[in-house]
Design a protein around this motif. Structure first.
Motif, PDB file in Angstrom:
ATOM      1  N   ASN A   1     -11.731   3.097  14.551  1.00 56.05           N
ATOM      2  CA  ASN A   1     -12.345   4.223  15.397  1.00 56.05           C
ATOM      3  C   ASN A   1     -13.846   4.468  15.387  1.00 56.05           C
ATOM      4  O   ASN A   1     -14.578   4.693  14.574  1.00 56.05           O
ATOM      5  CB  ASN A   1     -11.641   5.851  14.942  1.00 56.05           C
ATOM      6  CG  ASN A   1     -12.137   6.860  16.066  1.00 56.05           C
ATOM      7  OD1 ASN A   1     -13.184   6.681  16.791  1.00 56.05           O
ATOM      8  ND2 ASN A   1     -11.202   7.921  15.979  1.00 56.05           N
TER       9      ASN A   1
ATOM     10  N   GLY B   1      -7.500   2.187   7.993  1.00 56.02           N
ATOM     11  CA  GLY B   1      -6.855   2.639   9.304  1.00 56.02           C
ATOM     12  C   GLY B   1      -7.832   3.280  10.217  1.00 56.02           C
ATOM     13  O   GLY B   1      -7.883   3.040  11.542  1.00 56.02           O
ATOM     14  N   ALA B   2      -8.766   4.006   9.531  1.00 57.86           N
ATOM     15  CA  ALA B   2      -9.674   4.988  10.619  1.00 57.86           C
ATOM     16  C   ALA B   2     -10.758   3.996  11.129  1.00 57.86           C
ATOM     17  O   ALA B   2     -11.739   4.500  11.913  1.00 57.86           O
ATOM     18  CB  ALA B   2     -10.041   6.138   9.634  1.00 57.86           C
TER      19      ALA B   2
ATOM     20  N   LYS C   1       2.328  -5.252   4.034  1.00 58.60           N
ATOM     21  CA  LYS C   1       1.717  -5.908   4.951  1.00 58.60           C
ATOM     22  C   LYS C   1       1.425  -7.457   4.481  1.00 58.60           C
ATOM     23  O   LYS C   1       1.300  -7.596   3.420  1.00 58.60           O
ATOM     24  CB  LYS C   1       0.569  -5.547   5.491  1.00 58.60           C
ATOM     25  CG  LYS C   1       0.450  -4.083   5.753  1.00 58.60           C
ATOM     26  CD  LYS C   1      -1.074  -3.306   5.867  1.00 58.60           C
ATOM     27  CE  LYS C   1      -0.757  -1.949   5.531  1.00 58.60           C
ATOM     28  NZ  LYS C   1      -2.051  -1.306   5.276  1.00 58.60           N
TER      29      LYS C   1
ATOM     30  N   GLN D   1       1.516   3.460   2.429  1.00 60.79           N
ATOM     31  CA  GLN D   1       2.457   3.632   3.693  1.00 60.79           C
ATOM     32  C   GLN D   1       3.241   2.442   4.314  1.00 60.79           C
ATOM     33  O   GLN D   1       3.814   2.443   5.257  1.00 60.79           O
ATOM     34  CB  GLN D   1       1.540   4.123   4.762  1.00 60.79           C
ATOM     35  CG  GLN D   1       0.834   5.600   4.489  1.00 60.79           C
ATOM     36  CD  GLN D   1       0.261   6.473   5.263  1.00 60.79           C
ATOM     37  OE1 GLN D   1       0.963   6.678   6.207  1.00 60.79           O
ATOM     38  NE2 GLN D   1      -0.820   6.975   5.306  1.00 60.79           N
TER      39      GLN D   1
ATOM     40  N   GLY E   1      -8.553   4.956   4.400  1.00 59.23           N
ATOM     41  CA  GLY E   1      -7.221   4.785   4.475  1.00 59.23           C
ATOM     42  C   GLY E   1      -6.640   6.018   4.090  1.00 59.23           C
ATOM     43  O   GLY E   1      -7.130   7.005   4.282  1.00 59.23           O
ATOM     44  N   THR E   2      -5.432   5.928   3.346  1.00 57.22           N
ATOM     45  CA  THR E   2      -4.702   7.269   3.119  1.00 57.22           C
ATOM     46  C   THR E   2      -5.632   8.109   2.236  1.00 57.22           C
ATOM     47  O   THR E   2      -5.789   9.250   2.448  1.00 57.22           O
ATOM     48  CB  THR E   2      -3.377   7.096   2.354  1.00 57.22           C
ATOM     49  OG1 THR E   2      -2.783   6.028   3.220  1.00 57.22           O
ATOM     50  CG2 THR E   2      -2.586   8.341   2.031  1.00 57.22           C
TER      51      THR E   2
ATOM     52  N   SER F   1       0.955  -1.207   0.079  1.00 61.92           N
ATOM     53  CA  SER F   1       0.159  -0.013   0.020  1.00 61.92           C
ATOM     54  C   SER F   1       0.994   1.311   0.035  1.00 61.92           C
ATOM     55  O   SER F   1       1.962   1.345  -0.250  1.00 61.92           O
ATOM     56  CB  SER F   1      -0.769  -0.044   1.414  1.00 61.92           C
ATOM     57  OG  SER F   1      -0.472   0.454   2.578  1.00 61.92           O
TER      58      SER F   1
ATOM     59  N   GLU G   1      -6.175  13.567   9.943  1.00 62.15           N
ATOM     60  CA  GLU G   1      -5.098  13.954  10.786  1.00 62.15           C
ATOM     61  C   GLU G   1      -4.853  15.378  11.069  1.00 62.15           C
ATOM     62  O   GLU G   1      -4.397  15.964  11.954  1.00 62.15           O
ATOM     63  CB  GLU G   1      -3.837  13.386  10.255  1.00 62.15           C
ATOM     64  CG  GLU G   1      -3.705  11.912  10.509  1.00 62.15           C
ATOM     65  CD  GLU G   1      -2.700  11.139   9.624  1.00 62.15           C
ATOM     66  OE1 GLU G   1      -1.560  11.684   9.412  1.00 62.15           O
ATOM     67  OE2 GLU G   1      -2.832  10.061   9.650  1.00 62.15           O
TER      68      GLU G   1
ATOM     69  N   TRP H   1      -6.409  11.136  18.837  1.00 61.44           N
ATOM     70  CA  TRP H   1      -7.506  10.471  18.465  1.00 61.44           C
ATOM     71  C   TRP H   1      -8.646  10.434  19.345  1.00 61.44           C
ATOM     72  O   TRP H   1      -9.944  10.703  19.235  1.00 61.44           O
ATOM     73  CB  TRP H   1      -7.146   9.373  17.824  1.00 61.44           C
ATOM     74  CG  TRP H   1      -6.376   9.044  16.325  1.00 61.44           C
ATOM     75  CD1 TRP H   1      -5.512   8.364  16.116  1.00 61.44           C
ATOM     76  CD2 TRP H   1      -7.124   9.845  15.131  1.00 61.44           C
ATOM     77  NE1 TRP H   1      -5.076   8.794  14.827  1.00 61.44           N
ATOM     78  CE2 TRP H   1      -6.151   9.272  14.368  1.00 61.44           C
ATOM     79  CE3 TRP H   1      -8.007  10.696  14.863  1.00 61.44           C
ATOM     80  CZ2 TRP H   1      -6.072   9.916  12.987  1.00 61.44           C
ATOM     81  CZ3 TRP H   1      -8.304  11.204  13.508  1.00 61.44           C
ATOM     82  CH2 TRP H   1      -7.032  10.776  12.596  1.00 61.44           C
TER      83      TRP H   1
HETATM   84  P1  ADP Z   1      -3.125   2.848   3.506  1.00 66.85           P
HETATM   85  O1  ADP Z   1      -3.817   3.538   2.700  1.00 66.85           O
HETATM   86  O2  ADP Z   1      -1.416   2.909   3.637  1.00 66.85           O
HETATM   87  O3  ADP Z   1      -3.300   1.424   3.491  1.00 66.85           O
HETATM   88  P2  ADP Z   1      -4.321   2.681   6.179  1.00 66.85           P
HETATM   89  O4  ADP Z   1      -5.636   1.912   5.843  1.00 66.85           O
HETATM   90  O5  ADP Z   1      -3.196   1.659   7.034  1.00 66.85           O
HETATM   91  O6  ADP Z   1      -3.684   3.292   4.983  1.00 66.85           O
HETATM   92  O7  ADP Z   1      -4.827   3.886   7.006  1.00 66.85           O
HETATM   93  C1  ADP Z   1      -3.796   4.699   7.531  1.00 66.85           C
HETATM   94  C2  ADP Z   1      -4.445   5.680   8.441  1.00 66.85           C
HETATM   95  O8  ADP Z   1      -5.462   5.600   9.399  1.00 66.85           O
HETATM   96  C3  ADP Z   1      -3.636   6.754   8.876  1.00 66.85           C
HETATM   97  O9  ADP Z   1      -3.086   7.675   8.056  1.00 66.85           O
HETATM   98  C4  ADP Z   1      -4.255   7.293  10.162  1.00 66.85           C
HETATM   99  O10 ADP Z   1      -4.877   8.766   9.978  1.00 66.85           O
HETATM  100  C5  ADP Z   1      -5.549   6.603  10.385  1.00 66.85           C
HETATM  101  N1  ADP Z   1      -5.926   6.118  11.554  1.00 66.85           N
HETATM  102  C6  ADP Z   1      -5.256   5.201  12.288  1.00 66.85           C
HETATM  103  N2  ADP Z   1      -5.651   4.924  13.365  1.00 66.85           N
HETATM  104  C7  ADP Z   1      -6.742   5.923  13.640  1.00 66.85           C
HETATM  105  C8  ADP Z   1      -7.833   6.210  14.739  1.00 66.85           C
HETATM  106  N3  ADP Z   1      -7.912   5.753  16.009  1.00 66.85           N
HETATM  107  N4  ADP Z   1      -8.752   7.137  14.599  1.00 66.85           N
HETATM  108  C9  ADP Z   1      -8.680   7.537  13.033  1.00 66.85           C
HETATM  109  N5  ADP Z   1      -7.940   7.309  12.070  1.00 66.85           N
HETATM  110  C10 ADP Z   1      -6.793   6.579  12.427  1.00 66.85           C
END
Ligand code: ADP
Ligand code: XUL
Length: 544
Positions: free
Chosen positions: A446, A442-443, A21, A18, A301-302, A16, A345, A356
């Motif tokens: 939450n 990622g988000a 995995k 960032q 995600g991003t 991805s 963010e 958060w």
């Molecule tokens: P990618 O697009 O690289 O796969 P991810 O799906 O891993 O990205 O998401 C990464 C993002 O998740 C981070 O930039 C961060 O802002 C967000 N994130 C992580 N934990 C939390 C949280 N508790 N609340 C809101 N956003 C979060």
């Protein structure tokens, strides 16, 4: 990992923006299987910002190819140190961030076929393997000229969408390749193969060039999504010898071959381990979430993406239609929103002291509908809709210049999710009694963010235990790849996999609040677009 000795292991990788995995799906003799996150490697320190380089023109965005190679070295070393018996892996597959392109230098296939297991991939691929060492990636928006040319050649934006599933987009690979062809002719001449990030990663495992799969291939503005072959008009308009450089596309369920002897000798994979075609991260997420017709998936995600399973493609000027990664007769619709987690963010940093926890508290302490305040937060040029800048409006639609910190947090989240819903409805989605929203990315960890999502869509939100649905989907696809040729469907293959978990249900008043707010949001979005000066080159570079 506690597992029966005779169980079979299927691995999924995700390259991805960032991170790189990996997740494993385990299948025991009783056909019951569960899933475990095996390990996950952080970004390698190669002086990037979140995995990318933003160039001085503020439009060009690239990632060093060797960053992915190093990350894979680290990840596999970590698996080995964790004592995983990789000889039990029967098949592996993976996904990559969509649209990015990797340029293999003449002679690179010879190097790939003879990798010395005593050295790391990074050592082996460092010299003379890539003709372009910094790959253009999905965040790039520097190929406007190439997009215009392609659209003209294809007979207009809508005609191009009818052929390839999307009008021309700057980040789509064909336009990126056209730019490399025009601006770096010598490097282009020195290229013997062009991969997507997904097929590049598959090539590493295969020790040979891997085919581009139909689903990720649909994100290039080059593939005819109905015939599932390269469109001659699009290839010709983009760059020379493209059919040779891209190789023939294959169904996403194809077995590409056995894993290369490098992985057998260095990491103990079995010679029988099969590599199943890799695909894009969004198609892989569709598989990981076991999306069904009627569901809507929201990946936070991003970037934020929204996707749907569809039977009959109806390409339009907004959004994308891709070939479906698990059922070759079906399609998926996708919307991509660039201002996702990075904007959340920024607002977290400015309004919630970087926490958060405080960000979530602000959501809990503000009312549904935010007392009428609505915000548009396009820190960088948004894809859906094409706009940039920050605008805030009060309940009477009067523009306001600022909001209190808590109202700002809610305005951001409600604005983002109203936009996801509005544009999904324009693609044919409708909130029904049995609608489910499947959240990932990622988000999605939450719960307070998921509550707002549930309220705005007036539908229950489900998540899956594994935080990376693209990885999980790749492990499922590895398993399905072994049986797809005998006609076994994907849903049959994964029917015993863990069900998504309910994470939020809509508040009883949500429908009333957000049906009305959605109409206001649509009107205000039109106004924002109407009042914005046309996106010129320099506007596009605005990163607020
Ligand atoms: P990618 O697009 O690289 O796969 P991810 O799906 O891993 O990205 O998401 C990464 C993002 O998740 C981070 O930039 C961060 O802002 C967000 N994130 C992580 N934990 C939390 C949280 N508790 N609340 C809101 N956003 C979060
Ligand atoms: C989809 C898109 C992004 C990338 C990165 O069109 O550009 O979602 O796949 O995740």
């Amino acid at each position: 990992m506690a597992a029966a000795q005779n169980s079979l292991l299927f691995l999924g990788f995700d390259f991805s923006t960032q991170q790189v995995k990996s997740t494993g799906a385990l299948r025991t003799e009783e056909s019951f299987y569960f899933v475990a996150m095996l390990c996950c490697s952080g970004l390698v320190c190669v002086r990037t910002q979140g995995g990318v380089h933003l160039h001085a023109d503020r439009l060009t965005v690239t990632s060093p190819v060797l960053m992915w190679v190093k990350a894979l070295d680290l990840l596999l070393d970590k698996m080995k140190r964790a004592g995983l018996d990789l000889s039990r892996v029967r098949a592996l597959s993976g996904s990559g961030q969509q649209h990015g392109s990797v340029y293999w230098r003449r002679g690179a296939s010879g190097t790939l076929k003879q990798l010395d297991p005593d050295q790391s991939l990074n050592q082996l691929l460092q010299v003379c393997v890539f003709s372009v060492s910094h790959s253009p990636v999905w965040m790039d928006s520097s190929s406007t000229q190439q997009c215009q040319h392609l659209q003209a050649a294809a007979g207009g934006a809508l005609r191009l969408a009818e052929i390839t599933g999307s009008r021309a987009y700057e980040r789509f690979t064909g336009n990126q390749i056209a730019k490399v062809h025009q601006t770096r002719p010598a490097d282009y001449q020195d290229t013997e193969r062009i991969s997507l990030v997904s097929s590049f990663a598959a090539s590493l495992f295969l020790g040979d060039y891997a085919a581009i799969d139909y689903s990720d291939g649909s994100g290039m503005n080059l593939l005819d999504i109905r015939t599932r072959s390269w469109s001659e008009v699009c290839l010709e308009a983009s760059a020379s010898h493209l059919d040779r450089l891209l190789g023939a596309p294959l169904p996403s369920t194809s077995i590409l071959g056995p894993v290369s002897s490098y992985f057998v000798r260095r990491y103990g994979f079995s010679e029988d381990c099969r590599v199943v075609a890799f695909t894009g991260d969004n198609p892989a997420s569709l598989a990981g979430m076991r999306l069904q017709q009627g569901d809507i998936a929201v990946s936070l995600g991003t970037s934020d993406t929204v996707f749907l399973w569809i039977r009959h493609p109806r390409p339009a000027l907004e959004g994308h239609v891709f070939c479906n990664p698990v059922d070759w007769q079906a399609y998926m619709a996708l919307l991509c929103f660039k201002n996702g987690s990075l904007t959340r963010e920024r607002i977290r940093n400015e309004c919630a002291g970087g926490s958060w926890e405080l960000f979530s508290a602000a959501l809990r302490e503000t009312p549904l509908g935010n007392n009428g305040y609505i915000g548009f937060y396009f820190d960088t040029v948004e894809i859906t809709p094409a706009a940039v800048g920050i605008r805030r409006f009060a309940a009477d639609d009067r523009e306001v210049s600022s909001l209190g910190p808590q109202a700002e947090v809610r305005a951001l989240l409600e604005g983002q999710f109203l936009s996801r819903r509005l544009h999904a409805e324009r693609l044919g989605y409708s909130v029904g009694k049995r609608s489910r929203v499947l959240a990932t990315g990622g988000a999605s960890s939450n719960g307070d963010i998921l509550q707002v999502l549930s309220d705005v869509f007036d539908a229950p939100v489900y998540t899956i235990d594994v935080s990376d649905s693209a990885c999980l989907g790749s492990a499922y696809r590895a398993l399905h790849g072994l049986v797809a040729d005998s006609g076994v469907s994907f849903s049959e293959t994964v029917k015993n996999a863990p069900e998504p978990q309910l994470a939020a249900t809509p508040h009883p008043t949500a429908r009333k609040v957000y049906d009305h707010m959605l109409q206001r949001y649509a009107r205000l979005e039109e106004r924002v677009l109407r009042e914005a000066p046309p996106l010129s080159h320099s506007d596009q570079s605005a990163v607020l």
